[in-house]
Design a protein around this motif. Structure first.
Motif, mmCIF file in Angstrom:
data_model
loop_
_atom_site.group_PDB
_atom_site.id
_atom_site.type_symbol
_atom_site.label_atom_id
_atom_site.label_comp_id
_atom_site.label_asym_id
_atom_site.label_seq_id
_atom_site.Cartn_x
_atom_site.Cartn_y
_atom_site.Cartn_z
ATOM 1 N N HIS A 123 0.849 -1.194 0.000
ATOM 2 C CA HIS A 123 0.000 0.000 0.000
ATOM 3 C C HIS A 123 0.883 1.241 0.000
ATOM 4 C CE1 HIS A 123 -3.572 -2.179 2.156
ATOM 5 N NE2 HIS A 123 -3.400 -2.589 0.916
ATOM 6 N N ASN A 124 0.273 2.366 -0.320
ATOM 7 C CA ASN A 124 0.932 3.649 -0.145
ATOM 8 C C ASN A 124 0.462 4.235 1.182
ATOM 9 O OD1 ASN A 124 2.547 3.778 -2.502
ATOM 10 N ND2 ASN A 124 0.728 4.252 -3.711
ATOM 11 N N ALA A 126 -10.432 3.350 1.639
ATOM 12 C CA ALA A 126 -9.013 3.482 1.958
ATOM 13 C C ALA A 126 -8.373 2.206 2.488
ATOM 14 C CB ALA A 126 -8.820 4.610 2.974
ATOM 15 N N HIS A 156 -6.180 0.215 0.233
ATOM 16 C CA HIS A 156 -5.208 0.930 -0.592
ATOM 17 C C HIS A 156 -4.154 1.710 0.173
ATOM 18 C CE1 HIS A 156 -7.416 0.080 -4.268
ATOM 19 N NE2 HIS A 156 -8.505 0.319 -3.586
ATOM 20 N N PHE A 157 -4.516 2.212 1.350
ATOM 21 C CA PHE A 157 -3.627 3.141 2.041
ATOM 22 C C PHE A 157 -3.395 2.759 3.492
ATOM 23 C CE2 PHE A 157 -5.672 6.172 -1.059
ATOM 24 C CZ PHE A 157 -4.532 6.408 -1.812
ATOM 25 N N VAL A 182 0.698 11.956 -0.107
ATOM 26 C CA VAL A 182 0.656 10.539 -0.471
ATOM 27 C C VAL A 182 2.097 10.095 -0.714
ATOM 28 C CG1 VAL A 182 -0.228 8.816 -2.089
ATOM 29 C CG2 VAL A 182 -1.632 10.798 -1.491
ATOM 30 N N GLU A 222 -15.621 9.918 -1.683
ATOM 31 C CA GLU A 222 -15.229 9.171 -2.876
ATOM 32 C C GLU A 222 -14.326 9.989 -3.789
ATOM 33 O OE1 GLU A 222 -17.083 6.618 -6.603
ATOM 34 O OE2 GLU A 222 -18.430 7.858 -5.404
ATOM 35 N N PHE A 265 -10.910 10.444 -2.187
ATOM 36 C CA PHE A 265 -10.177 9.181 -2.329
ATOM 37 C C PHE A 265 -9.601 9.052 -3.740
ATOM 38 C CE2 PHE A 265 -10.289 4.688 -3.647
ATOM 39 C CZ PHE A 265 -9.358 4.161 -2.763
ATOM 40 N N LYS A 266 -10.399 9.385 -4.746
ATOM 41 C CA LYS A 266 -9.946 9.298 -6.136
ATOM 42 C C LYS A 266 -8.781 10.250 -6.395
ATOM 43 C CE LYS A 266 -14.083 7.486 -8.327
ATOM 44 N NZ LYS A 266 -15.266 7.747 -9.123
ATOM 45 N N ARG A 312 -5.742 8.623 -4.929
ATOM 46 C CA ARG A 312 -5.332 7.501 -5.797
ATOM 47 C C ARG A 312 -4.672 8.009 -7.077
ATOM 48 N NH1 ARG A 312 -7.274 2.224 -5.825
ATOM 49 N NH2 ARG A 312 -5.332 2.021 -6.970
ATOM 50 N N GLU A 327 -0.979 8.065 -7.472
ATOM 51 C CA GLU A 327 -0.292 6.774 -7.606
ATOM 52 C C GLU A 327 0.048 6.436 -9.061
ATOM 53 O OE1 GLU A 327 -2.029 4.270 -3.885
ATOM 54 O OE2 GLU A 327 -3.345 4.449 -5.611
ATOM 55 N N ASN A 328 -0.609 7.102 -9.999
ATOM 56 C CA ASN A 328 -0.409 6.770 -11.419
ATOM 57 C C ASN A 328 0.782 7.469 -12.020
ATOM 58 O OD1 ASN A 328 -2.698 5.197 -11.225
ATOM 59 N ND2 ASN A 328 -4.029 6.893 -11.765
#
Length: 131
Positions: free
Chosen positions: A24-25, A56, A59-60, A101, A120, A123-124, A127, A130-131
């Motif tokens: 996870h990050n 979360a 993922h985190f 992050v 939501e 959260f997006k 996330r 991360e890309n």
């Protein structure tokens, strides 16, 4: 101090270990839990919601660096020094709230401040770093 309903870590090394184990990050949150109005709003509108917690947890790893001002909420000297070291590295401008992050190794992927949004969408945004 207000306790968060989710499992928030307060030790960076422990958070990195959990993140590494689970692939996870880390979401590192700088806040002033007893004086910063946007921090309190972010907690109420995002962190404390069941929706965010559900999103979360897969993922985190959540890491909190709190900087309370009231005497009754004062952190131990060791804990305060730990948070000060995190702030020096990841929040040198002293923004509150400030959300960073990180990869499990501590590398910064991105950062964000308070936004009036839904759990939501927040959260997006986290996330997206991360890309």
């Amino acid at each position: 101090m207000k306790s968060f309903a989710q499992d928030w870590q307060t030790n960076f090394d422990k958070a990195k270990k959990i993140a590494s184990t689970n692939n996870h990050n880390i979401v590192l949150v700088f806040q002033g839990s007893d004086w910063c109005a946007p921090c309190i709003k972010l907690d109420r509108e995002i962190w404390s919601t069941q929706e965010f917690k559900n999103l979360a947890k897969e993922h985190f790893v959540l890491l909190q660096a709190d900087f309370p001002k009231r005497k009754k909420n004062k952190l131990s000297t060791e804990h305060q020094q730990h948070n000060n070291a995190l702030a020096k590295k990841y929040n040198p401008n002293g923004y509150f709230p400030y959300v960073v992050v990180l990869k499990a190794n501590g590398e910064t992927l991105g950062s964000i401040g308070y936004e009036k949004t839904t759990p939501e969408l927040f959260f997006k945004k986290l996330r997206a770093f991360e890309n």
